[in-house]
Design a protein around this motif. Structure first.
Motif, PDB file in Angstrom:
ATOM      1  N   TRP A 160       0.777  -0.627   0.037  1.00 48.59           N
ATOM      2  CA  TRP A 160      -0.208   0.022  -0.137  1.00 48.59           C
ATOM      3  C   TRP A 160       0.922   1.049  -0.102  1.00 48.59           C
ATOM      4  O   TRP A 160       0.748   1.891  -1.215  1.00 48.59           O
ATOM      5  N   ASN A 161       1.782   1.217   0.880  1.00 49.42           N
ATOM      6  CA  ASN A 161       2.625   2.294   0.802  1.00 49.42           C
ATOM      7  C   ASN A 161       3.429   2.343  -0.342  1.00 49.42           C
ATOM      8  O   ASN A 161       3.767   4.045  -1.154  1.00 49.42           O
ATOM      9  N   ALA A 162       3.805   1.823  -0.581  1.00 50.79           N
ATOM     10  CA  ALA A 162       4.326   1.410  -2.660  1.00 50.79           C
ATOM     11  C   ALA A 162       3.438   1.974  -3.633  1.00 50.79           C
ATOM     12  O   ALA A 162       3.505   2.703  -4.453  1.00 50.79           O
ATOM     13  N   LEU A 163       1.993   0.946  -3.253  1.00 47.22           N
ATOM     14  CA  LEU A 163       1.141   2.133  -5.144  1.00 47.22           C
ATOM     15  C   LEU A 163       0.793   3.399  -4.210  1.00 47.22           C
ATOM     16  O   LEU A 163       0.450   3.953  -5.520  1.00 47.22           O
ATOM     17  N   VAL A 164       0.384   4.486  -2.951  1.00 44.47           N
ATOM     18  CA  VAL A 164      -0.135   5.536  -3.745  1.00 44.47           C
ATOM     19  C   VAL A 164       0.222   6.632  -3.630  1.00 44.47           C
ATOM     20  O   VAL A 164      -0.185   7.135  -4.746  1.00 44.47           O
ATOM     21  N   PRO A 165       1.438   6.445  -3.492  1.00 40.43           N
ATOM     22  CA  PRO A 165       2.516   7.549  -4.203  1.00 40.43           C
ATOM     23  C   PRO A 165       2.786   7.756  -5.958  1.00 40.43           C
ATOM     24  O   PRO A 165       3.033   8.768  -6.249  1.00 40.43           O
ATOM     25  N   THR A 166       2.445   5.781  -5.924  1.00 34.75           N
ATOM     26  CA  THR A 166       2.608   6.453  -7.137  1.00 34.75           C
ATOM     27  C   THR A 166       1.437   6.947  -8.237  1.00 34.75           C
ATOM     28  O   THR A 166       1.338   7.496  -9.172  1.00 34.75           O
ATOM     29  N   MET A 167       0.124   7.287  -7.545  1.00 32.96           N
ATOM     30  CA  MET A 167      -0.986   7.228  -8.258  1.00 32.96           C
ATOM     31  C   MET A 167      -0.937   8.682  -7.647  1.00 32.96           C
ATOM     32  O   MET A 167      -1.761   9.970  -7.051  1.00 32.96           O
ATOM     33  N   ARG A 168      -0.418   9.643  -8.227  1.00 33.87           N
ATOM     34  CA  ARG A 168      -0.250  11.089  -8.250  1.00 33.87           C
ATOM     35  C   ARG A 168      -0.995  12.185  -9.570  1.00 33.87           C
ATOM     36  O   ARG A 168      -0.131  13.245  -9.455  1.00 33.87           O
ATOM     37  N   LYS A 169      -0.870  10.954 -10.721  1.00 33.17           N
ATOM     38  CA  LYS A 169      -1.734  12.737 -10.920  1.00 33.17           C
ATOM     39  C   LYS A 169      -2.790  12.983 -10.687  1.00 33.17           C
ATOM     40  O   LYS A 169      -3.396  12.423 -10.032  1.00 33.17           O
ATOM     41  N   SER A 170      -3.348  14.567 -11.386  1.00 35.40           N
ATOM     42  CA  SER A 170      -3.953  15.256 -10.049  1.00 35.40           C
ATOM     43  C   SER A 170      -5.171  15.081 -10.181  1.00 35.40           C
ATOM     44  O   SER A 170      -6.475  14.631 -11.332  1.00 35.40           O
ATOM     45  N   GLY A 171      -6.386  14.138  -9.344  1.00 36.59           N
ATOM     46  CA  GLY A 171      -7.723  14.216  -9.251  1.00 36.59           C
ATOM     47  C   GLY A 171      -7.530  12.275  -9.114  1.00 36.59           C
ATOM     48  O   GLY A 171      -8.357  11.980  -9.496  1.00 36.59           O
ATOM     49  N   SER A 172      -7.458  11.927  -9.880  1.00 37.48           N
ATOM     50  CA  SER A 172      -6.505  10.732  -9.399  1.00 37.48           C
ATOM     51  C   SER A 172      -7.222   9.800  -8.233  1.00 37.48           C
ATOM     52  O   SER A 172      -7.157  10.312  -7.205  1.00 37.48           O
ATOM     53  N   GLU A 173      -7.904   8.496  -8.610  1.00 36.90           N
ATOM     54  CA  GLU A 173      -8.524   8.059  -7.153  1.00 36.90           C
ATOM     55  C   GLU A 173      -8.048   6.294  -7.203  1.00 36.90           C
ATOM     56  O   GLU A 173      -7.428   5.591  -8.040  1.00 36.90           O
ATOM     57  N   ILE A 174      -8.488   5.683  -5.925  1.00 40.07           N
ATOM     58  CA  ILE A 174      -7.596   4.616  -5.552  1.00 40.07           C
ATOM     59  C   ILE A 174      -9.322   3.786  -5.180  1.00 40.07           C
ATOM     60  O   ILE A 174      -9.818   4.409  -4.208  1.00 40.07           O
ATOM     61  N   PHE A 175      -9.980   2.481  -6.365  1.00 43.02           N
ATOM     62  CA  PHE A 175     -10.485   2.411  -5.209  1.00 43.02           C
ATOM     63  C   PHE A 175     -10.472   0.552  -4.793  1.00 43.02           C
ATOM     64  O   PHE A 175      -9.084   0.123  -4.742  1.00 43.02           O
ATOM     65  N   VAL A 176     -10.758   0.193  -4.390  1.00 38.06           N
ATOM     66  CA  VAL A 176     -10.661  -0.758  -3.388  1.00 38.06           C
ATOM     67  C   VAL A 176     -11.904  -1.774  -3.476  1.00 38.06           C
ATOM     68  O   VAL A 176     -13.017  -1.248  -2.323  1.00 38.06           O
TER      69      VAL A 176
END
Length: 497
Positions: A160-176
């Motif tokens: 998780w700690n590796a994934l979250v900083p990857t999604m850095r595009k403005s307005g990007s979302e993470i669904f789980v």
């Protein structure tokens, strides 16, 4: 309970009603009404619950719409993915076919694209053989609009700690989406038990977490409804896990079963004649231990303090401090404030000096006497020749003091469950956990995890090393509670509970 009947018919997040990214019409499709919060922008959108709740299908519906109409670039993750069959690929293909959208998508063996909008679905595992390779793999998704993690219960904290900083595009979302397994799984702790993100940030939705069950799903099939009804009658505990999304321990092997713990919540308010008052006794687990024959600190392993008033658990506290004497200094004011009579202290390994440090802090002429007692888990059981059950002594039943402590605490929980269910019980062997107790949910998860083992016919508690191999962290709070309820030795050869 019957499934919900509410529907949503506007599943598009970021486009104007009636027109898509490519200027074509929007194909409206109904969604379960509970998912309405997912239709507004937010950084994290998490849904968890039981089988048949339509979590995965609903999220995929939303994502397909946004790929088709808004050109979203979406990466679908699993903790491990060695083949495309282990991903969400097939569910997305089925959604496209179900809605007759095949003309708008190019489906290959490795990805799904929408030429008219420029949108795409890609698929990847998160974990790699090294952190360097993992970061390199994730780096390629930094310009994506969304990540979708299905079967999120398997996601580790490191991933998780590796994934979250990857999604850095403005307005990007993470669904789980996930079905809870263990109450100590990282993802369950991070979004349910002890949330790590705020619900709002800068006045806007930031983390939306929904518990969704089959009762919220208007599409719930009759076949599953029949199965749920039958399971509810024949195996209520399994039903709560499978269909109501409640995490469970391995109850067949657990020393303390989840249903016993549930029965102890506010038992002092529910059981007529529940004994109030009694000794004020605490237990303290030290952030240090023994690995093999080597005494070493437990990395990131907190100290824990628990105390009770008679049969009622009155308080819990947890904090980081690898210096055992400093930990004693931290806990001492609480011990005095709560008026404890006795404090059992984990004195194995680095905790050996802690009872003495408490006595030093207390001084030679204290205003009130407090017994600071070292509690060595590996020692023989207290009063081992005392009868535990007809024909069996405590020494016959328990391999060591830790097993005795856990066994007797389990007896309290089982006895309380019996009292709550109209069965014979011992009024002196009850336990109550107030529903408003801080860290109660975490404690409940820890209590239900350790398994019962046997050594030469005597009970032993599953080792923390074994728990670690199962991906379960150290149960410090639970150990502190075990010590708080452990027998208090008041004279040679005698003790009280």
């Amino acid at each position: 309970m019957s499934p919900a009947t509410g529907f949503l018919t506007k599943p598009i997040e970021q486009t104007a009603p009636g027109v898509g990214h490519n200027g074509g019409p929007i194909f409206e499709c109904p969604l379960p009404a509970i998912f309405e919060p997912f239709l507004q922008p937010a950084r994290f959108k998490v849904s968890y619950g039981g089988r048949g709740s339509s979590k995965t299908r609903t999220v995929i519906t939303i994502l397909v719409n946004n790929v088709l109409y808004s050109g979203w670039r979406v990466v679908c993750f699993r903790e491990l993915m060695e083949a495309i069959a282990e991903s969400s690929y097939q569910e997305i293909v089925e959604e496209i076919d179900r809605r007759n959208l095949g003309a708008y998508f190019d489906i290959t063996k490795t990805e799904i694209t929408c030429p008219s909008s420029g949108g795409v679905f890609k698929f990847s595992g998160i974990r790699a053989s090294s952190k360097r390779l993992q970061n390199q793999k994730l780096k390629g998704f930094s310009n994506f609009d969304a990540a979708f993690i299905d079967e999120g219960e398997s996601i580790t904290k490191d991933s998780w700690n590796a994934l979250v900083p990857t999604m850095r595009k403005s307005g990007s979302e993470i669904f789980v989406c996930f079905n809870p397994a263990s109450p100590l799984d990282f993802i369950y702790q991070a979004f349910v038990t002890d949330p790590i993100y705020p619900t709002h940030h800068n006045g806007k939705p930031y983390c939306v977490t929904l518990k969704v069950n089959y009762t919220d799903n208007p599409f719930f099939p009759q076949e599953l409804a029949d199965d749920a009804a039958l399971m509810q009658k024949t195996d209520p505990e399994l039903y709560r896990h499978v269909y109501l999304g409640e995490p469970v321990a391995d109850s067949a092997l657990a020393i303390i079963k989840p249903k016993w713990i549930e029965a102890a919540i506010d038992a002092h308010l529910q059981i007529k004649g529940f004994p109030m008052g009694g000794g004020k006794i605490g237990g303290m687990d030290i952030s240090g231990g023994v690995e093999g024959d080597v005494v070493a600190p437990k990395s990131n392993d907190p100290n824990a303090l628990a105390w009770r008033y008679g049969c009622v658990l009155s308080g819990l506290e947890e904090w980081q401090d690898e210096n055992p004497n400093a930990a004693a200094a931290h806990a001492y004011p609480t011990v005095v404030r709560e008026g404890l009579d006795t404090l059992h202290i984990d004195d194995i390994g680095v905790g050996a000096s802690v009872p003495g440090e408490f006595k030093r802090l207390h001084g030679p002429n204290p205003a009130r006497e407090i017994s600071f007692v070292g509690w060595t888990a590996s020692e023989t059981p207290s009063d081992e020749d005392k009868e535990y059950q007809p024909g069996k002594t405590h020494g016959d039943m328990f391999a060591n003091k830790k097993a005795q402590g856990w066994g007797l605490l389990g007896d309290r929980f089982r006895n309380t469950w019996q009292a709550r269910n109209g069965l014979p019980y011992d009024p002196d062997m009850l336990i109550s956990i107030p529903s408003g107790l801080p860290m109660r949910s975490k404690l409940e998860g820890e209590l239900a995890q350790p398994r019962r083992e046997s050594v030469n016919g005597r009970m032993k508690v599953e080792s923390k090393k074994s728990l670690k191999t199962r991906g379960i962290p150290s149960h410090n709070l639970a150990d502190a509670v075990v010590m708080a309820y452990a027998p208090v030795e008041v004279a040679v050869g005698s003790w009280f509970l």
